[in-house]
Design a protein around this motif. Structure first.
Motif, mmCIF file in Angstrom:
data_model
loop_
_atom_site.group_PDB
_atom_site.id
_atom_site.type_symbol
_atom_site.label_atom_id
_atom_site.label_comp_id
_atom_site.label_asym_id
_atom_site.label_seq_id
_atom_site.Cartn_x
_atom_site.Cartn_y
_atom_site.Cartn_z
ATOM 1 N N LEU A 82 0.860 -1.181 0.000
ATOM 2 C CA LEU A 82 0.000 0.000 0.000
ATOM 3 C C LEU A 82 0.895 1.229 0.000
ATOM 4 O O LEU A 82 1.821 1.328 0.809
ATOM 5 N N ASN A 83 0.620 2.156 -0.910
ATOM 6 C CA ASN A 83 1.257 3.474 -0.902
ATOM 7 C C ASN A 83 0.148 4.487 -0.658
ATOM 8 O O ASN A 83 -0.922 4.377 -1.260
ATOM 9 N N TRP A 84 0.394 5.439 0.239
ATOM 10 C CA TRP A 84 -0.621 6.459 0.505
ATOM 11 C C TRP A 84 0.013 7.840 0.467
ATOM 12 O O TRP A 84 1.202 7.998 0.706
ATOM 13 N N SER A 85 -0.827 8.823 0.154
ATOM 14 C CA SER A 85 -0.374 10.204 0.103
ATOM 15 C C SER A 85 -1.525 11.109 0.533
ATOM 16 O O SER A 85 -2.626 11.014 0.004
ATOM 17 N N SER A 86 -1.230 11.966 1.511
ATOM 18 C CA SER A 86 -2.240 12.874 2.042
ATOM 19 C C SER A 86 -1.567 14.161 2.486
ATOM 20 O O SER A 86 -0.439 14.139 2.987
ATOM 21 N N ASP A 87 -2.279 15.263 2.326
ATOM 22 C CA ASP A 87 -1.781 16.537 2.830
ATOM 23 C C ASP A 87 -2.073 16.703 4.321
ATOM 24 O O ASP A 87 -1.543 17.608 4.959
ATOM 25 N N SER A 95 4.502 4.164 2.735
ATOM 26 C CA SER A 95 4.171 2.868 2.150
ATOM 27 C C SER A 95 4.218 1.796 3.233
ATOM 28 O O SER A 95 4.877 1.960 4.267
ATOM 29 N N GLN A 96 3.499 0.723 2.959
ATOM 30 C CA GLN A 96 3.464 -0.407 3.876
ATOM 31 C C GLN A 96 3.430 -1.678 3.040
ATOM 32 O O GLN A 96 2.630 -1.782 2.107
ATOM 33 N N GLU A 97 4.296 -2.633 3.367
ATOM 34 C CA GLU A 97 4.373 -3.890 2.628
ATOM 35 C C GLU A 97 4.333 -5.069 3.586
ATOM 36 O O GLU A 97 5.034 -5.078 4.595
ATOM 37 N N ILE A 98 3.514 -6.054 3.245
ATOM 38 C CA ILE A 98 3.482 -7.273 4.052
ATOM 39 C C ILE A 98 4.767 -8.049 3.781
ATOM 40 O O ILE A 98 5.079 -8.382 2.635
ATOM 41 N N THR A 99 5.519 -8.316 4.845
ATOM 42 C CA THR A 99 6.804 -9.006 4.724
ATOM 43 C C THR A 99 6.763 -10.434 5.255
ATOM 44 O O THR A 99 7.646 -11.228 4.956
ATOM 45 N N GLU A 100 5.746 -10.732 6.056
ATOM 46 C CA GLU A 100 5.616 -12.078 6.622
ATOM 47 C C GLU A 100 4.144 -12.333 6.908
ATOM 48 O O GLU A 100 3.443 -11.442 7.382
ATOM 49 N N SER A 101 3.706 -13.555 6.614
ATOM 50 C CA SER A 101 2.296 -13.890 6.821
ATOM 51 C C SER A 101 2.187 -15.367 7.168
ATOM 52 O O SER A 101 2.648 -16.224 6.409
ATOM 53 N N GLY A 114 8.991 7.775 4.795
ATOM 54 C CA GLY A 114 9.889 8.717 4.130
ATOM 55 C C GLY A 114 10.829 9.351 5.129
ATOM 56 O O GLY A 114 11.458 8.649 5.925
ATOM 57 N N PRO A 115 10.915 10.683 5.145
ATOM 58 C CA PRO A 115 11.856 11.346 6.045
ATOM 59 C C PRO A 115 11.516 11.149 7.532
ATOM 60 O O PRO A 115 12.348 11.383 8.394
ATOM 61 N N MET A 116 10.309 10.673 7.819
ATOM 62 C CA MET A 116 9.914 10.441 9.217
ATOM 63 C C MET A 116 10.448 9.115 9.744
ATOM 64 O O MET A 116 10.341 8.827 10.927
ATOM 65 N N GLY A 117 10.987 8.257 8.876
ATOM 66 C CA GLY A 117 11.599 7.010 9.326
ATOM 67 C C GLY A 117 10.822 5.767 8.919
ATOM 68 O O GLY A 117 9.873 5.819 8.144
ATOM 69 N N THR A 118 11.251 4.652 9.477
ATOM 70 C CA THR A 118 10.663 3.351 9.167
ATOM 71 C C THR A 118 10.215 2.678 10.463
ATOM 72 O O THR A 118 10.617 3.076 11.556
ATOM 73 N N ALA A 119 9.413 1.649 10.300
ATOM 74 C CA ALA A 119 8.925 0.901 11.459
ATOM 75 C C ALA A 119 8.458 -0.474 10.988
ATOM 76 O O ALA A 119 8.346 -0.740 9.789
#
Length: 178
Positions: A82-87, A95-101, A114-119
């Protein structure tokens, strides 16, 4: 002149103390919330194993219905993106990607703000009586940045309510289909 010098020295000492203390603060921010949903894991799992399905219960999309969403990869499971963009500042861009299921048990995702980091975010589904305990968690490495470490102290306050609202939405959605 003497007053200005005292003010500057006091500010410098205060800054040094705040920076110094930041290095003893936790290096990781963690948030999690749980809810019990009156449904088996196999009914709940599709709603957490697909970014498209999370749209139905997301706590953030109601803040900005104009959020632009795009999807990639398979419709569910590992590689679903999922990629999202909002003002709206509380929604932002990322963006968010499923890495394990693991079917009917667990989903782990990689978040990039983005510039706010990853989690990393995760969903755990545990049978509990006739229902399922759903835990939604989040963790982010804060690194050595003093400002990030101070902000990490506020993460539960900033994100915890949204996680609870999202779980409440998921519960209403799933139980309403029963």
């Amino acid at each position: 002149m003497r007053l200005i010098k005292r003010v500057l020295v006091t500010l410098l000492v205060l800054i040094l103390v705040l920076v110094g203390v930041s290095f003893i603060l936790p290096g990781k921010a963690e948030v999690s919330r749980s809810i019990t949903i009156d449904a088996p894991p196999e009914v709940i799992f599709p709603y957490v194993n697909s970014m498209q399905e999370t749209e139905k219960w997301s706590p953030w999309l109601s803040r900005d219905p104009e959020t632009k969403l795009t999807y990639g990869g398979p419709d569910s499971g590992v590689g679903n993106v999922l990629n999202w963009s909002s003002d709206h500042r509380q929604v932002g861009t990322g963006s968010q990607e499923i890495t394990e299921s693991v079917e009917n048990q667990m989903v782990r995702t990689a978040l990039d703000f983005g510039p706010m980091g990853t989690a990393i975010a995760m969903f755990e589904l545990q049978p509990e009586g006739s229902g399922t305990k759903v835990t939604w968690g989040f963790e982010s490495e804060l690194g050595m940045n003093p400002m990030s470490r101070w902000m990490g102290l506020m993460m539960d306050k900033w994100v915890g309510g949204d996680y609870q609202r999202g779980l409440d939405n998921l519960k209403t959605l799933v139980e309403g289909q029963g």
